[in-house]
Each structure stands twice: as structure tokens, then as C-alpha cells.
Design a protein around this motif. Structure first.
Motif, PDB file in Angstrom:
ATOM      1  N   SER A  57       0.804  -1.226   0.000  1.00 45.53           N
ATOM      2  CA  SER A  57       0.000   0.000   0.000  1.00 45.53           C
ATOM      3  C   SER A  57       0.838   1.278   0.000  1.00 45.53           C
ATOM      4  CB  SER A  57      -0.934   0.016   1.222  1.00 45.53           C
ATOM      5  OG  SER A  57      -0.187   0.030   2.435  1.00 45.53           O
ATOM      6  N   TYR A  58       2.166   1.146  -0.034  1.00 46.05           N
ATOM      7  CA  TYR A  58       2.995   2.348  -0.005  1.00 46.05           C
ATOM      8  C   TYR A  58       2.904   3.098  -1.324  1.00 46.05           C
ATOM      9  CZ  TYR A  58       6.959   5.484   0.237  1.00 46.05           C
ATOM     10  OH  TYR A  58       7.739   6.613   0.214  1.00 46.05           O
ATOM     11  N   MET A  59       2.611   4.396  -1.237  1.00 43.88           N
ATOM     12  CA  MET A  59       2.525   5.267  -2.403  1.00 43.88           C
ATOM     13  C   MET A  59       3.540   6.398  -2.239  1.00 43.88           C
ATOM     14  SD  MET A  59       0.235   3.825  -4.261  1.00 43.88           S
ATOM     15  CE  MET A  59      -0.002   5.087  -5.497  1.00 43.88           C
ATOM     16  N   PRO A  60       4.509   6.508  -3.130  1.00 38.31           N
ATOM     17  CA  PRO A  60       5.540   7.544  -2.998  1.00 38.31           C
ATOM     18  C   PRO A  60       4.955   8.953  -3.103  1.00 38.31           C
ATOM     19  CG  PRO A  60       6.182   5.875  -4.601  1.00 38.31           C
ATOM     20  CD  PRO A  60       4.743   5.642  -4.294  1.00 38.31           C
ATOM     21  N   PRO A  61       5.372   9.852  -2.230  1.00 36.57           N
ATOM     22  CA  PRO A  61       4.928  11.247  -2.349  1.00 36.57           C
ATOM     23  C   PRO A  61       5.700  11.948  -3.457  1.00 36.57           C
ATOM     24  CG  PRO A  61       6.469  11.021  -0.533  1.00 36.57           C
ATOM     25  CD  PRO A  61       6.242   9.646  -1.068  1.00 36.57           C
TER      26      PRO A  61
END
Length: 202
Positions: A57-61
Motif C-alpha cells: 500500500s505504499y505510495m511515494p509522495p
């Protein structure tokens, strides 16, 4: 959403990645969180990052872009990912580097473990006595213009881990925060990213 088993990425790997990122220092990214702020809640910050990475679920900013004046009067654009994003990239880099190291040319010296500019100079000096010519090449805007589709095809020849490709694809299209707003990207590697030099070499 691709589901990823938590054991694919361990808390220890995130911790080791953080220690490497801290040694390199650096400024805060778009979130304004520097190392002092990040470390004020370090255990929780690293746990949240691990949880998101290991679940898929990690989404890069966005990457913060700053302009640095060059000696020739021009401007060099530098990208500054957030500290958490640098740690996430380091986790993937550590996995990916071990797979790609074995395919790189022995005369490739940039951004590689146990390789240095001094070694490159030594090899250059030796070759200068062997050959009567020198070839000097430079690809203008190389990091900014790498074709994503071609890069993914090249990586897929060596990567069979779904979560690695998942995050690499997300980093490639992560937007850039400029003084004029968000800039969407469809080419190039993450500006200033930990993983950028490794992707460029592939």
C-alpha cells in the motif's frame, strides 16, 4: 491492490535502510520533515513505513525540486524525496542491487558498491598507455529522459519479485513538486532518489 506477504520485507531491512539514509544526511522533502522531526517518532515512523511497504500500500509522495545555481550561470535542478521515501527506496535498492551487480560491466564504476572514481582514474591511466585515442561521451539530460517502457522491459529480464516492480513503477511516475505546482512525469528516473542511479545503469 497487489497483496504482498509481510515476510517479504522485514522490519530489520527497513531499519538497516534507515541507517544508510541517515549517513547520507540530506534535507526535508515536500512534507517538511527533517531528520530531527523524523527521529522524534522514529519507531512509529519506521513501523508505518514497513507496514505499508510489506502490504503493497505504499505510495511515494512527490519529489521536491530545488534549483541550484551553476558556476556557468545555468541552473541545476535537484530532487529531494522525503526521508521516509528515501528509506523505502533504499530497501528496494538493497534487494535490486544484488541482482543487477552481476550483469554490470567490470569497467562500470559509478554508484556501485566497492567501486570508486579512483579506480576509474587508475583504469583510465593504464588504458592511456595502451591506446592512442580517447572517446568522451555524454548523454544530455539522461536521468530526465529515460524511457519508462524500455526501462521496465530491461528490469523484467532480471527481476521476478512483484513488489520490487510494483514500487519501481510507482517511483517512476511520482510527480515533482515545483515552485509552480505539481509536475507529472512520464519519463526519467526519480530526481535525487536513492534508487535513481541504479535504475539508470540498468
Amino acid at each position: 491492490m497487489i497483496q504482498i506477504k509481510s515476510q517479504d520485507i522485514t522490519k530489520q531491512q527497513v531499519w538497516e535502510a534507515y541507517k544508510k539514509v541517515k549517513r547520507n544526511k540530506g534535507s526535508a522533502g515536500v512534507d517538511g520533515i527533517d531528520f530531527e522531526k523524523f527521529e522524534s517518532n522514529l519507531e512509529n515512523n519506521l513501523y508505518k513505513l514497513w507496514n505499508r511497504l510489506s502490504s503493497g500500500s505504499y505510495m511515494p509522495p512527490a519529489v521536491l525540486r530545488v534549483e541550484i545555481p551553476k558556476s556557468d550561470g545555468g541552473i541545476r535542478a535537484l530532487g529531494i524525496p522525503t526521508i521516509a521515501d528515501r528509506v523505502a527506496q533504499m530497501v528496494v535498492k538493497d534487494y535490486l542491487e544484488s541482482k543487477l551487480e552481476k550483469i554490470f560491466h567490470s569497467d562500470s564504476y559509478g554508484y556501485r558498491p566497492k567501486k570508486s572514481a579512483h579506480q576509474a582514474l587508475t583504469a583510465t591511466r593504464k588504458r592511456c598507455w595502451q591506446y592512442p585515442f580517447v572517446l568522451d561521451l555524454d548523454i544530455k539530460g539522461f536521468f530526465d529522459n529515460i524511457d519508462h517502457e524500455l526501462m521496465i522491459k530491461a528490469l523484467e529480464l532480471h527481476i521476478d519479485t512483484k513488489w520490487e516492480m510494483l514500487y519501481i513503477k510507482r517511483w517512476l511516475v511520482a510527480p515533482v513538486q515545483t515552485k509552480d505546482g505539481l509536475l507529472q512525469r512520464d519519463r526519467g528516473t526519480p530526481q535525487g532518489g536513492v534508487i535513481s542511479p541504479l535504475l539508470a545503469k540498468d
